[in-house]
Design a protein around this motif. Structure first.
Motif, PDB file in Angstrom:
ATOM      1  N   ILE A  36       0.839  -1.200   0.000  1.00  0.00           N
ATOM      2  CA  ILE A  36       0.000   0.000   0.000  1.00  0.00           C
ATOM      3  C   ILE A  36       0.876   1.253   0.000  1.00  0.00           C
ATOM      4  CG2 ILE A  36      -1.633   1.342   1.404  1.00  0.00           C
ATOM      5  CD1 ILE A  36      -2.870  -1.364   2.233  1.00  0.00           C
ATOM      6  N   GLY A  37       1.942   1.229   0.781  1.00  0.00           N
ATOM      7  CA  GLY A  37       2.863   2.373   0.819  1.00  0.00           C
ATOM      8  C   GLY A  37       3.524   2.625  -0.522  1.00  0.00           C
ATOM      9  N   THR A  38       3.870   1.552  -1.222  1.00  0.00           N
ATOM     10  CA  THR A  38       4.490   1.697  -2.536  1.00  0.00           C
ATOM     11  C   THR A  38       3.524   2.319  -3.533  1.00  0.00           C
ATOM     12  OG1 THR A  38       5.882  -0.212  -2.094  1.00  0.00           O
ATOM     13  CG2 THR A  38       5.638   0.430  -4.398  1.00  0.00           C
ATOM     14  N   VAL A  39       2.280   1.875  -3.531  1.00  0.00           N
ATOM     15  CA  VAL A  39       1.266   2.427  -4.433  1.00  0.00           C
ATOM     16  C   VAL A  39       1.021   3.905  -4.116  1.00  0.00           C
ATOM     17  CG1 VAL A  39      -1.179   2.322  -5.057  1.00  0.00           C
ATOM     18  CG2 VAL A  39       0.163   0.229  -4.910  1.00  0.00           C
ATOM     19  N   ALA A  40       0.917   4.239  -2.839  1.00  0.00           N
ATOM     20  CA  ALA A  40       0.682   5.635  -2.443  1.00  0.00           C
ATOM     21  C   ALA A  40       1.858   6.519  -2.858  1.00  0.00           C
ATOM     22  CB  ALA A  40       0.454   5.729  -0.939  1.00  0.00           C
ATOM     23  N   ALA A  41       3.082   6.025  -2.688  1.00  0.00           N
ATOM     24  CA  ALA A  41       4.256   6.812  -3.081  1.00  0.00           C
ATOM     25  C   ALA A  41       4.271   7.045  -4.588  1.00  0.00           C
ATOM     26  CB  ALA A  41       5.534   6.110  -2.635  1.00  0.00           C
ATOM     27  N   GLN A  43       1.668   7.198  -6.565  1.00  0.00           N
ATOM     28  CA  GLN A  43       0.615   8.158  -6.889  1.00  0.00           C
ATOM     29  C   GLN A  43       1.072   9.576  -6.562  1.00  0.00           C
ATOM     30  OE1 GLN A  43      -2.959   7.735  -4.590  1.00  0.00           O
ATOM     31  NE2 GLN A  43      -4.140   9.015  -5.962  1.00  0.00           N
ATOM     32  N   HIS A  44       1.704   9.765  -5.417  1.00  0.00           N
ATOM     33  CA  HIS A  44       2.163  11.101  -5.039  1.00  0.00           C
ATOM     34  C   HIS A  44       3.290  11.573  -5.941  1.00  0.00           C
ATOM     35  CE1 HIS A  44      -0.404  11.785  -1.638  1.00  0.00           C
ATOM     36  NE2 HIS A  44      -0.142  10.584  -1.177  1.00  0.00           N
ATOM     37  N   HIS A  47       1.773  13.124  -8.909  1.00  0.00           N
ATOM     38  CA  HIS A  47       1.227  14.450  -8.601  1.00  0.00           C
ATOM     39  C   HIS A  47       2.338  15.493  -8.530  1.00  0.00           C
ATOM     40  CE1 HIS A  47      -2.997  13.373  -7.220  1.00  0.00           C
ATOM     41  NE2 HIS A  47      -2.451  12.253  -7.651  1.00  0.00           N
ATOM     42  N   CYS A  69       1.886  16.248  -0.212  1.00  0.00           N
ATOM     43  CA  CYS A  69       1.092  16.297  -1.423  1.00  0.00           C
ATOM     44  C   CYS A  69      -0.389  16.180  -1.076  1.00  0.00           C
ATOM     45  CB  CYS A  69       1.510  15.164  -2.366  1.00  0.00           C
ATOM     46  SG  CYS A  69       0.564  15.108  -3.883  1.00  0.00           S
ATOM     47  N   GLY A  71      -2.679  15.933  -3.407  1.00  0.00           N
ATOM     48  CA  GLY A  71      -3.319  15.171  -4.474  1.00  0.00           C
ATOM     49  C   GLY A  71      -3.968  16.039  -5.522  1.00  0.00           C
TER      50      GLY A  71
END
Length: 79
Positions: A36-41, A43-44, A47, A69, A71
């Motif tokens: 989950i942390g990898t996906v969030a990083a 995405q940011h 951005h 960020c 978003g």
């Protein structure tokens, strides 16, 4: 990647005395959190790239200008 492997080995060492099911559960929770942390990083990072392009700055300058960020990409050009 080396930091992830080191953390994984340290947790495995600390959990060596735990019950087998508890140890596997802790490892599964860590793996999911890491995913989950990898996906969030990722995405940011996208951005920040878009905002840096919009504001005509480098990515580092954009991160330093607004480290958290939100978003959202600014709708107007600066200044």
């Amino acid at each position: 990647m080396l930091a992830i492997v080191a953390a994984w080995r340290r947790l495995a060492g600390l959990a060596s005395g735990w019950h087998r099911a508890l140890r596997w559960g802790a490892m599964a929770v860590l793996a999911v959190a890491l995913g989950i942390g990898t996906v969030a990083a990722g995405q940011h990072a996208r951005h920040y790239l878009e905002r840096a392009d919009t504001n005509r700055r480098s990515i580092l300058a954009e991160i330093l200008a607004q480290p958290i960020c939100s978003g959202e990409i600014p709708a107007t050009q600066p200044g």
